[in-house]
Enzyme design. Structure first.
Site, PDB file in Angstrom:
ATOM      1  CE1 TYR A  55      30.647  13.612  27.263  1.00  0.00           C
ATOM      2  CE2 TYR A  55      32.182  14.715  25.891  1.00  0.00           C
ATOM      3  CZ  TYR A  55      31.847  13.968  27.371  1.00  0.00           C
ATOM      4  OH  TYR A  55      32.589  13.030  27.715  1.00  0.00           O
ATOM      5  CB  THR A  85      35.429  14.720  27.985  1.00  0.00           C
ATOM      6  OG1 THR A  85      35.512  15.008  26.704  1.00  0.00           O
ATOM      7  CG2 THR A  85      34.910  16.102  28.600  1.00  0.00           C
TER       8      THR A  85
END
Ligand code: UDP
Length: 328
Positions: free
Chosen positions: A144, A120
Site C-alpha cells: 500500500y 499516506t
C-alpha cells in the site's frame, strides 16, 4: 465566494465525502467521480454533480472532462488496506498507480494540470525518528505504502509535462462530521472497532502487541479529525491554484498509544468492556507521528481537534447508526 470547478475522484468515500461538503460550503463547484466499490452514493452531497465510474474507465473519464471545465482534481481514489495489499499487490499497483496514471494522461489531454493527491504516512515505513518530517527516509513496509510512494514519484516526474501537484500524507484519519462517520466492511481500524466494542457490538477489543518500545508498550499513532483533513484539502487546493506544490504531512504532531485510545473511548462513552492482548499485527511500525510544521508554515494552520473530540464525534455518530450496524 470562489467559483472554481473541482473534480473529486473518490468523493464518495470517508475522507472524500467530508472534503466535498467542506468545499461546497466554501463555494466551489464540485464534480464527484466514484466507482462506488468502496464509496457510498448516500454520502455524496446533493449539490455535487456525480458521475459513477472506475478510474480504469477512460471513456467515462474523458466524458467527465469534455462535459465540464475543470480547474483542478483531488484524487482520493485508491485501495487503502495495508494488510490486503500484501495479499493482492497486483490489484494495488494496478489501481493506485496504473489507473491514476490514466487519470493524469486524460487531465493533461484536457489541459487540466493541477492535482491534490491522497498519500499516506505509510510511505515512511518504520521511521528512524519522530516526529516525522517530509524529507525523512521513505521505505514503505507494505505494498500500500509502496504504491502511494510510487505515484508520488510519478507526479514528480510528470512536472516536465506541465503537471503541478500537492501530495498530502495523511496520518490516522478518524472521527465524524456532517453526520458521516468512519466504517469499513470488514472494519480493521482501531477507533471504530473500539467504539463498536463500547456499543456492545463486539465482545472485546484486541490490542495488537504490548511489547513495542513505546510509552506503554502499545503502538502510537497520530489521529487527525476528518474535518481537519477536509480543511487541509481546501487550504492545499487554494495553495495549488496559487502555484504552491510539494508534499505535506497532515497530522497533529501528537501521538496516542492504543491503550490511550481505548482509555479515551471508555472515558468518553462511560462504558467498560473487555480488552484482549494479542500478537503484533504484521507491518505495524511502533510509532507514527507527523511533524505538521511544513503544512503550518506553508498554510498558516494545523489540525485543531484532539483525540477527545475525535472519539466523542465518532461515538455520537456510531450511536445513531446502531440499528444499521446490527444488521451488518
Ligand atoms: N490496532 C489494535 N487492535 C485493533 C485494530 C488496530 O491494536 O483491533 C492497532 C494497530 O496495530 C495500530 C493502531 O491500532 O497500531 C492503529 O491501527 P489502524 O488499523 O486503525 O490504523 P493504521 O495505523 O494501521 O493505519
Amino acid at each position: 465566494m470562489v467559483h472554481e470547478t473541482i473534480l473529486v475522484v473518490g468523493g464518495a468515500g470517508y475522507i472524500g465525502s467530508h472534503t466535498v461538503k467542506y468545499l461546497l460550503e466554501k463555494g466551489y463547484n464540485i464534480i464527484v467521480y466514484d466507482s462506488l466499490v468502496n464509496g457510498h452514493e448516500e454520502l455524496i452531497d446533493q449539490s455535487a454533480k456525480f458521475y459513477k465510474g472506475c478510474l480504469s474507465d477512460e471513456i467515462m473519464l474523458e466524458k467527465v472532462f469534455s462535459e465540464n471545465k475543470i480547474d483542478a482534481v483531488i484524487d482520493f481514489a485508491g485501495f487503502i488496506e495495508a494488510g490486503e495489499s500484501m495479499k493482492r499487490p497486483l490489484m494495488f499497483f494496478e489501481n493506485n498507480v496504473g489507473n491514476c496514471i490514466k487519470l493524469l494522461r486524460i487531465m493533461l489531454k484536457f489541459n487540466v494540470n493541477k492535482i491534490i493527491f491522497s498519500s499516506t504516512a505509510a510511505v515512511y515505513g518504520v521511521p528512524k525518528k519522530v516526529p516525522i518530517t517530509e524529507d525523512d527516509e521513505k521505505k514503505p513496509i507494505n505494498y500500500y505504502g509502496e504504491t502511494k510512494l510510487m505515484f508520488e514519484q510519478v507526479l514528480n516526474a510528470a512536472r516536465t509535462e506541465g503537471l503541478k501537484s500537492i501530495k498530502l500524507r495523511y496520518f490516522n484519519a478518524a472521527g465524524a462530521w456532517y453526520n458521516i462517520g468512519e466504517w469499513h466492511n470488514p472494519e480493521t481500524h482501531l477507533i471504530p472497532l473500539v467504539i463498536n466494542t463500547a456499543l456492545g457490538l463486539r465482545e472485546s477489543i484486541k490490542i495488537f502487541g504490548v511489547d513495542y518500545d513505546t510509552k506503554d508498550g502499545t503502538c502510537v499513532r497520530d489521529y487527525v479529525h476528518v474535518v481537519d483533513l477536509a480543511k487541509a484539502h481546501e487550504l492545499a487546493l487554494r495553495g495549488l491554484l496559487n502555484g504552491i506544490e510539494g508534499e505535506f504531512n497532515v497530522g497533529t504532531g501528537k501521538g496516542y498509544s492504543v491503550k490511550e485510545v481505548i482509555d479515551t473511548v471508555k472515558r468518553v462513552t462511560g462504558k467498560d468492556f473487555k480488552i484482549e492482548i494479542s500478537e503484533r499485527r504484521e507491518g505495524d511500525p511502533a510509532i507514527l507521528v507527523a511533524s505538521p510544521e511544513k503544512f503550518f508554515k506553508t498554510f498558516g494552520w494545523m489540525p485543531e481537534k484532539d483525540l477527545n473530540e475525535i472519539v466523542s464525534s465518532a461515538w455520537s455518530w456510531h450511536k445513531t447508526q446502531l440499528e444499521t450496524f446490527k444488521k451488518k
